[in-house]
Design a protein around this motif. Structure first.
Motif, PDB file in Angstrom:
ATOM      1  N   GLU A  28       0.754  -1.203  -0.045  1.00  0.00           N
ATOM      2  CA  GLU A  28      -0.124   0.094  -0.016  1.00  0.00           C
ATOM      3  C   GLU A  28       0.833   1.232  -0.105  1.00  0.00           C
ATOM      4  N   SER A  31       2.442   1.553  -3.460  1.00  0.00           N
ATOM      5  CA  SER A  31       1.390   2.310  -4.457  1.00  0.00           C
ATOM      6  C   SER A  31       0.933   3.692  -4.160  1.00  0.00           C
ATOM      7  N   GLN A  32       0.980   4.293  -2.961  1.00  0.00           N
ATOM      8  CA  GLN A  32       0.565   5.660  -2.768  1.00  0.00           C
ATOM      9  C   GLN A  32       1.851   6.439  -3.205  1.00  0.00           C
ATOM     10  N   SER A  35       1.624   6.607  -7.191  1.00  0.00           N
ATOM     11  CA  SER A  35       0.794   7.414  -7.486  1.00  0.00           C
ATOM     12  C   SER A  35       1.135   9.196  -7.043  1.00  0.00           C
TER      13      SER A  35
END
Length: 124
Positions: A28, A31-32, A35
């Protein structure tokens, strides 16, 4: 008497659960990070394009006419749409210029707006 050494099934399952939770949290966070990096990259490239367009207009010898136009351009590894809107102001020898930059994405036919820059341009 021989004693056996090792982990019980419960201990192994608890360890797997803990490692699974840590791996999920790490994925997670990764992924952040990706992004966030993509947003900053797109915003930076779009702001350069908008700034370049404003400077092109400032370098023109004549005051731009009141109009709106768009053009597609390649910048970096991406395709962009740069929309320039020249608006009237209360002062006849001054124009407000709004440049909106949108990026084409692979999964969409219309570009996604990323950045808008406004400036005032006046006659010399």
């Amino acid at each position: 008497m021989k004693t056996q050494k090792g982990f019980t099934l419960i201990e192994v399952l608890v360890a797997l659960l803990v490692f699974g939770l840590i791996a999920t949290a790490a994925a997670e966070v990764g992924s952040q990070y990706i992004s966030s990096y993509e947003r900053v990259r797109d915003k930076t490239l779009a702001s350069w394009l908008a700034d370049n367009r404003i400077n092109e207009i400032r370098l023109e010898e004549n005051l731009p006419g009141i109009a709106e136009n768009s053009r597609d351009t390649d910048f970096g590894p991406y395709r962009w749409r740069v929309t320039t809107a020249v608006l009237a102001t209360a002062e006849a020898k001054m124009r407000r210029v709004e440049v909106t930059v949108a990026r084409y994405r692979e999964d969409r036919t219309e570009p996604v707006p990323i950045h808008t820059l406004s400036a005032f341009v006046g006659a010399q």
